[in-house]
Design a protein around this motif. Structure first.
Motif, PDB file in Angstrom:
ATOM      1  N   ALA A  26       0.833  -1.201   0.000  1.00 17.93           N
ATOM      2  CA  ALA A  26       0.000   0.000   0.000  1.00 17.93           C
ATOM      3  C   ALA A  26       0.869   1.254   0.000  1.00 17.93           C
ATOM      4  O   ALA A  26       0.582   2.229  -0.701  1.00 17.93           O
ATOM      5  N   TRP A  27       1.954   1.230   0.775  1.00 19.63           N
ATOM      6  CA  TRP A  27       2.869   2.373   0.797  1.00 19.63           C
ATOM      7  C   TRP A  27       3.576   2.522  -0.550  1.00 19.63           C
ATOM      8  O   TRP A  27       3.648   3.630  -1.114  1.00 19.63           O
TER       9      TRP A  27
ATOM     10  N   GLY B 276      -3.432   2.214  -3.779  1.00 20.68           N
ATOM     11  CA  GLY B 276      -3.143   1.957  -2.367  1.00 20.68           C
ATOM     12  C   GLY B 276      -4.389   1.697  -1.559  1.00 20.68           C
ATOM     13  O   GLY B 276      -4.376   0.874  -0.635  1.00 20.68           O
ATOM     14  N   LEU B 277      -5.482   2.382  -1.895  1.00 18.32           N
ATOM     15  CA  LEU B 277      -6.741   2.179  -1.182  1.00 18.32           C
ATOM     16  C   LEU B 277      -7.216   0.743  -1.297  1.00 18.32           C
ATOM     17  O   LEU B 277      -7.746   0.165  -0.343  1.00 18.32           O
ATOM     18  N   LEU B 278      -7.031   0.153  -2.472  1.00 16.82           N
ATOM     19  CA  LEU B 278      -7.438  -1.238  -2.669  1.00 16.82           C
ATOM     20  C   LEU B 278      -6.624  -2.171  -1.776  1.00 16.82           C
ATOM     21  O   LEU B 278      -7.148  -3.146  -1.234  1.00 16.82           O
ATOM     22  N   LEU B 279      -5.343  -1.877  -1.607  1.00 14.56           N
ATOM     23  CA  LEU B 279      -4.482  -2.732  -0.807  1.00 14.56           C
ATOM     24  C   LEU B 279      -4.681  -2.522   0.690  1.00 14.56           C
ATOM     25  O   LEU B 279      -4.339  -3.380   1.495  1.00 14.56           O
ATOM     26  N   ILE B 280      -5.241  -1.380   1.058  1.00 15.89           N
ATOM     27  CA  ILE B 280      -5.517  -1.093   2.464  1.00 15.89           C
ATOM     28  C   ILE B 280      -6.569  -2.057   3.018  1.00 15.89           C
ATOM     29  O   ILE B 280      -6.516  -2.443   4.186  1.00 15.89           O
ATOM     30  N   VAL B 281      -7.503  -2.476   2.167  1.00 13.80           N
ATOM     31  CA  VAL B 281      -8.587  -3.360   2.619  1.00 13.80           C
ATOM     32  C   VAL B 281      -8.047  -4.707   3.109  1.00 13.80           C
ATOM     33  O   VAL B 281      -8.343  -5.113   4.242  1.00 13.80           O
TER      34      VAL B 281
ATOM     35  N   HIS C 105      -1.381   4.030   7.183  1.00 14.08           N
ATOM     36  CA  HIS C 105      -1.669   3.326   8.437  1.00 14.08           C
ATOM     37  C   HIS C 105      -2.995   3.728   9.069  1.00 14.08           C
ATOM     38  O   HIS C 105      -3.703   2.862   9.609  1.00 14.08           O
ATOM     39  N   LEU C 106      -3.329   4.991   9.031  1.00 15.76           N
ATOM     40  CA  LEU C 106      -4.553   5.429   9.689  1.00 15.76           C
ATOM     41  C   LEU C 106      -5.800   4.761   9.110  1.00 15.76           C
ATOM     42  O   LEU C 106      -6.635   4.252   9.875  1.00 15.76           O
ATOM     43  N   PRO C 107      -5.982   4.715   7.779  1.00 14.69           N
ATOM     44  CA  PRO C 107      -7.159   4.011   7.241  1.00 14.69           C
ATOM     45  C   PRO C 107      -7.174   2.527   7.591  1.00 14.69           C
ATOM     46  O   PRO C 107      -8.247   1.953   7.813  1.00 14.69           O
ATOM     47  N   ILE C 108      -6.003   1.890   7.647  1.00 13.83           N
ATOM     48  CA  ILE C 108      -5.949   0.470   7.998  1.00 13.83           C
ATOM     49  C   ILE C 108      -6.450   0.265   9.420  1.00 13.83           C
ATOM     50  O   ILE C 108      -7.284  -0.624   9.682  1.00 13.83           O
ATOM     51  N   VAL C 109      -5.970   1.081  10.340  1.00 18.06           N
ATOM     52  CA  VAL C 109      -6.386   0.965  11.742  1.00 18.06           C
ATOM     53  C   VAL C 109      -7.879   1.243  11.888  1.00 18.06           C
ATOM     54  O   VAL C 109      -8.594   0.507  12.584  1.00 18.06           O
ATOM     55  N   LEU C 110      -8.361   2.290  11.239  1.00 17.58           N
ATOM     56  CA  LEU C 110      -9.776   2.664  11.381  1.00 17.58           C
ATOM     57  C   LEU C 110     -10.700   1.619  10.760  1.00 17.58           C
ATOM     58  O   LEU C 110     -11.747   1.296  11.329  1.00 17.58           O
ATOM     59  N   LEU C 111     -10.308   1.085   9.614  1.00 17.91           N
ATOM     60  CA  LEU C 111     -11.135   0.068   8.965  1.00 17.91           C
ATOM     61  C   LEU C 111     -11.159  -1.219   9.782  1.00 17.91           C
ATOM     62  O   LEU C 111     -12.225  -1.817   9.993  1.00 17.91           O
TER      63      LEU C 111
END
Length: 342
Positions: free
Chosen positions: A51-52, A62-67, A220-226
């Motif tokens: 994602a990074w 990156g958004l797709l990989l965050i999921v 990292h923030l979207p990963i933690v929040l999701l």
């Protein structure tokens, strides 16, 4: 746990029999536990890094990989959950230190969370012991007795945007940074929390130094929040469903409440794996020492257990509106359902 009165014995005799059945499955495999840790941690690191790296090609990739990264972070929390129950390795020292290390990634101080979660297990379904490690649930009578401001506050707390959006963000980013509510639990929850905070800060600073503060926050923030929102959703539907169980002592007994206050969230196989089989929550509450990876064995050998508190993915969407316990009908109901009672 207090001794169950003799008068209550017939009430939970079947559940006590299941306790004996489940005792066979309480033995973990160290090899399997190590395997579960590897196939969860390695993909998390891979998807986080990918994602990074994808930021160089466009944020939407990156958004797709965050999921999937959030999915594996959620699964890491489920392994931490097993450690808290002493069921991952079956060796207290190994479980505790594995849980503490995972807690740095999940932003969940292990010893603080373990105490609160143990209180939840010991009092699930007990109307006289609400408020620790659970989702606040009022009875119809309690809600009716509130002032207008109190009713608004409760409805706001149970609103989906707060429950699954603002609430998880506040819980994982702020509330778990200080172990309030554990003042009488000794120094360990405080030491665990401060040590977790220090480790989180150290890792964050290293990553910010290596890749920059903006890329770090974007990834990292979207990963933690999701992952946090998904975790709260799972915890919610595991106890907030129409046919859940609440009662007061002496009617309340641990075996019966454990079996009937938790649901069997019948998820599709990929989601079941990603969530560490936590949907088989009625079995877990009755015998929390059964490792999560052995829960499918229980349902395979005793398929009749799938008939207890079963809710499907579609059914679970309807649980959002159920916010009050009706002591007359013995069901969790919506505000609209209570209008006819006034």
């Amino acid at each position: 746990m207090s001794v169950v009165p003799l008068a209550a014995a017939p009430h939970d005799a079947a559940e006590k029999a299941w306790l004996k059945v489940l005792s066979v499955y309480r033995v973990p495999s160290v090899t399997r536990s190590v395997y579960e840790l590897i196939v969860t941690l390695v993909p998390f690191v891979f998807f986080w890094t990918a994602a990074w790296a994808s930021l160089h090609f466009g944020y939407w990739i990156g958004l797709l990989l965050i999921v999937p990264a959030a999915g594996f972070l959620l699964r890491l929390f489920m392994l931490q959950h097993d450690c808290g129950h002493g069921s991952f390795f079956g060796r207290r020292l190994w479980d505790d230190w594995t849980g503490r290390v995972i807690g740095i990634l999940t932003l969940t101080p292990y010893d603080y969370w373990r105490r609160a979660h143990a209180a939840h297990h010991a009092s699930a379904g007990n109307l006289n012991q609400r408020g620790v490690g659970d989702i606040t649930t009022l009875t119809v009578a309690e809600y009716e007795a509130l002032s207008s401001r109190g009713r608004f506050g409760y409805r706001l707390y149970r609103h989906p945007l707060v429950m699954f959006g603002i609430g998880p963000a506040f819980l994982f980013l702020f509330k778990q940074r200080l172990p309030f509510g554990m003042m009488r639990a000794g120094a360990l929850p405080w030491v665990s929390t401060m040590a977790t905070n220090a480790a989180v800060a150290a890792i964050a600073l290293v990553l910010i130094w290596a890749i920059g503060i903006l890329p770090f926050l974007i990834v990292h923030l979207p990963i933690v929040l999701l992952a946090g929102s998904a975790g709260v959703w799972l915890f919610y539907v595991q106890h907030q469903f129409e046919d859940t169980y609440w009662s007061r002592p002496p009617d309340w007994t641990f075996p019966f409440a454990a079996m009937h206050s938790a649901s069997y969230y019948d998820l599709p196989a990929p989601l079941r794996w990603m969530t560490g089989n936590i949907g088989m929550h009625h079995i877990h509450h009755l015998s929390s020492k059964v490792p999560s990876y052995r829960l499918p064995e229980v349902l395979r050998d005793y398929p009749e257990l799938a008939n207890f508190g079963r809710i499907s993915l579609r059914d679970s969407l309807g649980c959002i509106k159920l916010i009050l316990w009706d002591e007359k009908t013995q069901k969790l109901v919506s505000l609209k359902a209570t209008e006819g009672l006034r």
